[in-house]
Design a protein around this motif. Structure first.
Motif, PDB file in Angstrom:
ATOM      1  N   MET A  34      35.252 -22.570   4.641  1.00 35.80           N
ATOM      2  CA  MET A  34      34.685 -22.169   3.354  1.00 35.80           C
ATOM      3  C   MET A  34      33.524 -23.100   3.039  1.00 35.80           C
ATOM      4  N   TYR A  37      26.969 -23.000  -1.343  1.00 33.12           N
ATOM      5  CA  TYR A  37      25.538 -22.803  -1.154  1.00 33.12           C
ATOM      6  C   TYR A  37      24.873 -22.900  -2.525  1.00 33.12           C
ATOM      7  N   ARG A  45      18.663 -19.023  -0.242  1.00 30.41           N
ATOM      8  CA  ARG A  45      19.926 -19.699  -0.500  1.00 30.41           C
ATOM      9  C   ARG A  45      20.130 -20.748   0.595  1.00 30.41           C
ATOM     10  N   TRP A  47      22.575 -23.936   2.348  1.00 28.79           N
ATOM     11  CA  TRP A  47      23.919 -24.458   2.511  1.00 28.79           C
ATOM     12  C   TRP A  47      24.006 -25.853   1.919  1.00 28.79           C
ATOM     13  N   TYR A  94      26.842 -20.921  -5.187  1.00 29.87           N
ATOM     14  CA  TYR A  94      27.683 -19.847  -4.684  1.00 29.87           C
ATOM     15  C   TYR A  94      28.691 -20.401  -3.675  1.00 29.87           C
ATOM     16  N   CYS A  95      29.827 -19.737  -3.578  1.00 26.23           N
ATOM     17  CA  CYS A  95      30.762 -20.079  -2.514  1.00 26.23           C
ATOM     18  C   CYS A  95      30.909 -18.874  -1.588  1.00 26.23           C
ATOM     19  N   ASN A  96      31.315 -19.145  -0.389  1.00 27.57           N
ATOM     20  CA  ASN A  96      31.530 -18.082   0.583  1.00 27.57           C
ATOM     21  C   ASN A  96      32.426 -18.614   1.684  1.00 27.57           C
ATOM     22  N   ARG A  97      32.763 -17.735   2.575  1.00 28.08           N
ATOM     23  CA  ARG A  97      33.568 -18.073   3.728  1.00 28.08           C
ATOM     24  C   ARG A  97      32.736 -17.803   4.967  1.00 28.08           C
ATOM     25  N   LEU A  98      33.230 -18.235   6.111  1.00 18.79           N
ATOM     26  CA  LEU A  98      32.622 -17.869   7.383  1.00 18.79           C
ATOM     27  C   LEU A  98      33.652 -17.101   8.190  1.00 18.79           C
ATOM     28  N   PRO A  99      33.304 -15.930   8.700  1.00 24.64           N
ATOM     29  CA  PRO A  99      32.040 -15.218   8.485  1.00 24.64           C
ATOM     30  C   PRO A  99      31.874 -14.788   7.030  1.00 24.64           C
ATOM     31  N   LYS A 100      30.618 -14.659   6.610  1.00 25.30           N
ATOM     32  CA  LYS A 100      30.337 -14.412   5.202  1.00 25.30           C
ATOM     33  C   LYS A 100      30.829 -13.042   4.745  1.00 25.30           C
ATOM     34  N   TRP A 103      28.142 -11.739  -1.517  1.00 27.32           N
ATOM     35  CA  TRP A 103      28.019 -12.853  -2.445  1.00 27.32           C
ATOM     36  C   TRP A 103      28.525 -12.468  -3.832  1.00 27.32           C
TER      37      TRP A 103
END
Length: 113
Positions: A34, A37, A45, A47, A94-100, A103
């Motif tokens: 996780m 960004y 955007r 990282w 923003y937050c995200n995971r990998l794979p994205k 948003w």
């Protein structure tokens, strides 16, 4: 598909602190990586920090020593503790995971006196 919601932003003076939260709609135990960004108007955007399932972390150079990323799998939440904030940290985070995944809305952080 999991949804992530950011919160905790606001207006803070230079040198101040904020803690951002990223709440997931389901368990994050199976999410390997996780990340946080940020984006400023007119710019891509970028990282900021990332954390693996076992707690390994990495940071963008400009935030090293000031920001701390963490995750609480029991609460399905990731955090970003931001200390010694600078005006150049002003952005939508923003937050995200990998794979994205798509948003979310992000949370505005403004550092200004």
């Amino acid at each position: 598909q999991v949804k992530l919601v950011e919160s905790g932003g606001g207006l803070v003076q230079p040198g101040g602190s904020l803690r951002l939260s990223c709440a997931a709609s389901e368990s994050i135990k199976t999410i390997g990586v996780m990340a946080w960004y940020r984006q400023t108007p007119g710019n891509d955007r970028e990282w900021v920090a990332m954390i693996t399932a076992v707690g390994s972390t990495q940071y963008e150079d400009s935030v090293k020593g000031r920001f701390t990323i963490s995750r609480d799998n029991a609460k399905n939440t990731m955090y970003l503790q931001m200390n010694s904030l600078k005006p150049e940290d002003t952005a939508v985070y923003y937050c995200n995971r990998l794979p994205k995944i798509p948003w979310g809305q992000g949370t505005q952080v403004t550092v200004s006196s």
